[in-house]
Design an enzyme around this catalytic site. Structure first.
Site, PDB file in Angstrom:
ATOM      1  N   HIS A  56     -76.657 103.071  41.230  1.00 52.04           N
ATOM      2  CA  HIS A  56     -77.270 101.762  41.498  1.00 52.04           C
ATOM      3  C   HIS A  56     -77.338 100.935  40.218  1.00 52.04           C
ATOM      4  CE1 HIS A  56     -80.700  99.130  43.198  1.00 52.04           C
ATOM      5  NE2 HIS A  56     -79.557  98.783  43.749  1.00 52.04           N
TER       6      HIS A  56
ATOM      7  N   HIS B 296     -82.813 102.976  32.865  1.00 53.56           N
ATOM      8  CA  HIS B 296     -81.663 102.106  32.621  1.00 53.56           C
ATOM      9  C   HIS B 296     -81.217 102.041  31.168  1.00 53.56           C
ATOM     10  CE1 HIS B 296     -82.047  99.652  36.593  1.00 53.56           C
ATOM     11  NE2 HIS B 296     -81.572 100.859  36.767  1.00 53.56           N
TER      12      HIS B 296
END
Ligand code: SAH
Ligand code: MG
Length: 221
Positions: free
Chosen positions: A174, A149
């Site tokens: 996502h 991330h």
């Protein structure tokens, strides 16, 4: 005419998904499955995932691949993302290899797939996403970005894999959160999502909570 019912995974697949360790809520999982089935049926190409972890989302890609007679490919170094390391919010001590003292999600992933009866529909690649993307030769029908991330990881995943996506294929991202939730949750995936739209090569198909589905409509990425 009544709207078509969305494609849904088999009940036993859904049960295996719900029982699996991981980071994908059911609503988003169902949206991922629907995208995967439609991409696999339309294009008949492999479905590619970055970020296997313990195989929770991979179960759904595998079921979709089985349905359409293709295969799911999932890439992970299995050492965990930054926020999953010991001492961080998303750490799970059960997935540490005591012998080497590092995270290792590969054994849990293999058990998950075995229990779900889906081993033969998945090719698991243990490696770093940019290195694997660089040596990847063919086209894929779906790219699911669910890896690291940080901006560096999310950008590498997009730049590495989006070019391998066939025109007409689906890019699924996502953890897209337009507003920051916590230190780790989703600003880099959100920036990748904006970048894909800004490229002009993608159009949005659906949004389900933090899951975005885009279709590749053009060449320039
Ligand atoms: N899809 C999973 C969750 C993935 S968590 C589920 O449904 O539960 C993110 C995963 O990305 C971690 O397992 C981590 O090891 C992996 N990852 C992070 N950066 C990576 C990189 N550069 N290359 C390969 N895998 C990476
Ligand atoms: Mg995720």
């Amino acid at each position: 005419m009544a709207p078509a019912t969305p494609a849904a995974p088999k009940p036993e697949t859904l049960a295996a998904f719900e029982a699996a360790k991981g980071f994908m809520p059911v609503r988003e999982g169902l949206a991922l499955y629907e995208a995967a089935v439609s991409a696999a049926r339309e294009l008949g190409l492999p479905l590619l995932e970055v970020g296997t972890y313990c195989g929770r989302s991979a179960i759904l890609l595998a079921d979709a691949a089985r349905e359409a007679g293709t295969v799911a490919v999932t890439v992970d170094h299995h050492r965990g993302s930054e926020e999953q390391q010991p001492g961080w919010d998303y750490h799970d001590p059960e997935v540490v290899d005591p012998e080497v003292g590092l995270m290792d999600t590969l054994p849990t992933f293999r058990r998950t797939l075995h229990k779900a009866g889906l081993e033969e529909h998945v090719i698991a690649i243990v490696g770093r996403s940019p290195q694997v993307a660089k040596m990847w030769g063919g086209k894929v029908g779906l790219v699911f970005i669910d890896g690291g991330h940080t901006d560096e990881h999310a950008t590498n995943d997009y730049e590495g894999w989006a070019p391998h996506l066939a025109v007409g294929g689906l890019l699924v991202i996502h953890d897209v959160f337009p507003d920051p939730v916590d230190e780790w949750t989703g600003q880099a995936p959100y920036r990748v999502y904006l970048r894909a739209l800004a490229s002009g090569a993608f159009s949005e198909v659906s949004a389900t909570d933090s899951l975005r589905v885009l279709r590749r409509t053009g060449q320039g990425i």
